[in-house]
Structure formats: C-alpha cells, structure tokens
Motif scaffolding. Structure first.
Motif, PDB file in Angstrom:
ATOM      1  N   UNK A   1      70.042 -40.897 -18.136  1.00  9.81           N
ATOM      2  CA  UNK A   1      70.159 -40.791 -16.514  1.00  9.81           C
ATOM      3  C   UNK A   1      71.600 -40.574 -16.164  1.00  9.81           C
ATOM      4  N   UNK A   2      72.492 -41.703 -16.751  1.00  5.06           N
ATOM      5  CA  UNK A   2      73.708 -42.033 -16.433  1.00  5.06           C
ATOM      6  C   UNK A   2      74.646 -40.508 -17.028  1.00  5.06           C
ATOM      7  N   UNK A   3      74.269 -40.212 -18.237  1.00  2.09           N
ATOM      8  CA  UNK A   3      74.902 -39.219 -18.821  1.00  2.09           C
ATOM      9  C   UNK A   3      74.797 -37.961 -17.775  1.00  2.09           C
ATOM     10  N   UNK A   4      73.585 -37.744 -17.329  1.00  2.00           N
ATOM     11  CA  UNK A   4      73.445 -36.472 -16.486  1.00  2.00           C
ATOM     12  C   UNK A   4      73.966 -36.790 -14.964  1.00  2.00           C
ATOM     13  N   UNK A   5      73.732 -37.987 -14.634  1.00  4.72           N
ATOM     14  CA  UNK A   5      74.554 -38.097 -13.298  1.00  4.72           C
ATOM     15  C   UNK A   5      75.911 -38.005 -13.300  1.00  4.72           C
ATOM     16  N   UNK A   6      76.663 -38.451 -14.558  1.00  4.43           N
ATOM     17  CA  UNK A   6      78.179 -37.988 -14.355  1.00  4.43           C
ATOM     18  C   UNK A   6      78.364 -36.701 -14.420  1.00  4.43           C
ATOM     19  N   UNK A   7      77.669 -35.907 -15.103  1.00  3.21           N
ATOM     20  CA  UNK A   7      77.752 -34.221 -15.164  1.00  3.21           C
ATOM     21  C   UNK A   7      77.724 -33.598 -13.749  1.00  3.21           C
ATOM     22  N   UNK A   8      76.386 -34.120 -13.271  1.00  9.18           N
ATOM     23  CA  UNK A   8      76.286 -33.573 -11.754  1.00  9.18           C
ATOM     24  C   UNK A   8      77.347 -33.788 -10.826  1.00  9.18           C
ATOM     25  N   UNK A   9      77.853 -35.226 -10.815  1.00  6.63           N
ATOM     26  CA  UNK A   9      78.670 -35.812 -10.017  1.00  6.63           C
ATOM     27  C   UNK A   9      80.196 -34.985 -10.463  1.00  6.63           C
TER      28      UNK A   9
ATOM     29  N   UNK B   1      83.537 -28.609  -6.924  1.00  9.73           N
ATOM     30  CA  UNK B   1      82.988 -27.683  -5.872  1.00  9.73           C
ATOM     31  C   UNK B   1      82.342 -26.496  -6.695  1.00  9.73           C
ATOM     32  N   UNK B   2      81.511 -26.831  -7.812  1.00  9.99           N
ATOM     33  CA  UNK B   2      80.947 -25.707  -8.574  1.00  9.99           C
ATOM     34  C   UNK B   2      79.938 -25.106  -7.384  1.00  9.99           C
ATOM     35  N   UNK B   3      79.936 -23.916  -7.350  1.00 11.47           N
ATOM     36  CA  UNK B   3      79.166 -23.182  -6.284  1.00 11.47           C
ATOM     37  C   UNK B   3      77.469 -23.564  -6.574  1.00 11.47           C
ATOM     38  N   UNK B   4      76.704 -23.304  -5.341  1.00 14.93           N
ATOM     39  CA  UNK B   4      75.379 -23.395  -5.563  1.00 14.93           C
ATOM     40  C   UNK B   4      74.550 -22.330  -6.468  1.00 14.93           C
ATOM     41  N   UNK B   5      75.380 -21.342  -6.464  1.00 10.91           N
ATOM     42  CA  UNK B   5      74.486 -20.202  -7.576  1.00 10.91           C
ATOM     43  C   UNK B   5      74.784 -20.682  -9.109  1.00 10.91           C
ATOM     44  N   UNK B   6      76.050 -21.300  -9.329  1.00 15.46           N
ATOM     45  CA  UNK B   6      76.073 -21.794 -10.553  1.00 15.46           C
ATOM     46  C   UNK B   6      75.234 -22.922 -10.860  1.00 15.46           C
ATOM     47  N   UNK B   7      75.007 -23.806  -9.952  1.00 12.76           N
ATOM     48  CA  UNK B   7      74.120 -24.993 -10.165  1.00 12.76           C
ATOM     49  C   UNK B   7      72.523 -24.350 -10.481  1.00 12.76           C
ATOM     50  N   UNK B   8      72.446 -23.332  -9.488  1.00 10.12           N
ATOM     51  CA  UNK B   8      70.931 -22.640  -9.830  1.00 10.12           C
ATOM     52  C   UNK B   8      71.022 -22.180 -11.254  1.00 10.12           C
ATOM     53  N   UNK B   9      71.845 -21.467 -11.583  1.00 16.85           N
ATOM     54  CA  UNK B   9      71.970 -20.786 -13.051  1.00 16.85           C
ATOM     55  C   UNK B   9      71.610 -22.002 -14.076  1.00 16.85           C
TER      56      UNK B   9
END
Length: 300
Positions: free
Chosen positions: A119-127, A133-141
């Motif tokens: 959970x911490x590894x994933x949270x760090x990558x998301x943050x 400022x990664x675009x919403x479309x990239x997050x959707x990909x």
C-alpha cells in the motif's frame, strides 16, 4: 454496436437493471471473526500470495476510481456516450465495494502480524505521478492496464483454479465474487480510454509498466508475508508455488496468452477465444453470480 453495448447485451438481464449491464453488489460476508492463517487449503504460499494481492487493492482500486471519475468528467455528456457514463458510475460503485471488503480483510492480516508494504509503495507512486501533473488520460491508461491484468487473473480463478476449492468457504466466496465483478467491468476503463482518444503507443507503454510493477510488488510482498508467517524457508512453501504457477494446470499456461493479447492493435477486453457464451468468462461469471445471489445484496 459499440464494445460496451455488446457487453451489456450478453449480460444476464436478471442480474442488473443498469443499461450498462453492471450491478453494484454488497457482499454479505462476515469477516469479524477473521480466518485461518493458512486459509487457502492449509497452503502457506497460496494463502500469503492471495493475501499480498488483497493488500494492494484498497489503494489500487481507489486510484482506479479516481482515474475513471476524472476522465468521465471530461467526456461530453452526449447520447453517444450515455452508456459509457453509466458504466463508469457502476464501475466506481463496484470498485468501492471491493475496496471496502479488502480493507476489512487486510485489517485481519494485520492482526495476524503481517505488514502491508504494498500500500505504501503504491501510494508513493501515485503521489509522485500527481506531483508531476501526469494527465488524467495517462492515469486512465494505467488503470486500463491493471484492469486487464486483474481480468486475466479473474479468468484463471473462475475457469481453471481448482486449488481454491480447498480454501475456507467464505474466502472462496470473497475471491470468486471479486473475480466475477472484475470480469463484468473489465472493459470500462479501456473503452473510456479509447473515447478519450488515447493512443496505442501509450496504452502499450503503460501496460509494460503495469506488468513490471505488479510482478515485482506481488513477489516482494508475498516474500515479506512468508517471512512474517515463518514459512519462507520451508521447502513445502516453494513446492506449492511451483505447482501453482508451473504445474500441469498452472497459472502460467493459462494467463500468458491473454496477457500478451493486450499488445495487439485490435485488442479489446471482451474479445474471447470461446465463441459459445456459456464458455466465455463473462458467461461463467454471470452463472456464478446467479448461483450465489443469496450471498450479496444488490445496491444498484
């Protein structure tokens, strides 16, 4: 007919009142008393591997919810997109229920002495992504990539994984319910990405990223779980792992082809090698949901 409309058309009408064919369900499962440490038929590896997967879900599924919600807001509310907006709303509802039940699941793992690092590894990558400022479309990909990964694992669990038959009944229920719903909504993020004019090159780049990160994180969290479990260095632990992945009916033989299919330009999540509806994973999932409908409550 759009891919999403096709998905809705093959869905059992008795399971959903939603035009998208997706149903939000609340699993009526009591985890207050917990479960055995080796709940997966007494097998240490299988128990701790699935526990590791569960540890990733609350943070991961919240990020999927956010990605789909953010992109759905950018998609025009025109008649041609009405079904996709409905599917996005139902997707968010299903993922929220998964996040909740796995939060309860993970709370019991903490009581067993396991430590959730994933959970911490994933949270760090998301943050980090948000800070750049990664675009919403990239997050959707990224979401579409992980949704395909989970859909492939769901297919294996529903179609081929007989080892789960030996697990505690409530854990069988939890994992097969999750697999069935992952099958139901497997195309939503992908269809939304296409509607947002997402391109093939970035779809594949983010998929490679997801494959590498998932493989690394699932492996190291499983090893960490086995360490805290005291079974890391027992030969039987790794014999169980070899059988699960590389045995005669092992996961590797069933998931490799579907995982590679994502690299095709003409790929779509609802394409299946099985032509008869009752042989398709969606058909298997719908039958399981209908057979076990007393175990959950329809929310919407």
């Amino acid at each position: 007919m759009t891919p999403l409309a096709t998905s809705a058309a093959v869905s059992d009408a008795t399971t959903s009142a939603s035009p998208s064919g997706l149903t939000v369900r609340k699993l009526e499962l009591d985890l207050s008393q917990g479960f055995e440490r080796h709940w997966h038929g007494g097998d240490a590896f299988l128990s701790q591997y699935h526990n590791a997967l569960s540890m990733s879900f609350p943070v991961g599924e919240q990020s999927f919810i956010d990605a789909v919600r953010d992109c759905a807001k950018l998609l025009p509310r025109t008649p041609e997109h009405a079904l996709l907006h409905e599917a996005a709303a139902q997707f968010i509802g299903q993922e929220a229920t998964h996040r909740h039940i796995h939060g309860l699941y993970n709370a019991h793992l903490e009581k067993q002495g396991l430590v959730n690092r994933w959970q911490h590894w994933a949270t760090a990558r998301i943050e980090f992504a948000h800070s750049r400022n990664v675009s919403p479309r990239h997050m959707l990909a990224v979401t579409a990539a992980y949704e395909h990964l989970t859909a492939v694992l769901a297919d294996f669990m529903l179609r081929h994984d007989t080892t789960l038959d030996k697990a505690e009944p409530k854990m069988q229920m939890l994992w097969r319910w999750h697999a069935a719903e992952e099958t139901e909504h497997r195309a939503v993020a992908y269809d939304l990405y296409n509607a947002m004019q997402g391109n093939y090159a970035w779809r594949v780049r983010w998929y490679i990223y997801a494959l590498l990160v998932f493989s690394f994180d699932s492996g190291r969290q499983t090893v960490l779980n086995l360490w805290h479990d005291g079974t890391l260095f027992k030969p039987g632990t790794w014999w169980g792992a070899l059988k699960y992945f590389w045995g005669r009916n092992g996961a590797i033989w069933h998931v490799t082809g579907p995982l590679l299919a994502y690299f095709r330009r003409d790929f779509h999540p609802d394409q299946e090698a099985y032509t008869a509806p009752e042989q398709q994973t969606r058909g298997i999932a719908q039958r399981w949901l209908k057979d076990n409908e007393k175990s959950f409550r329809v929310v919407r």
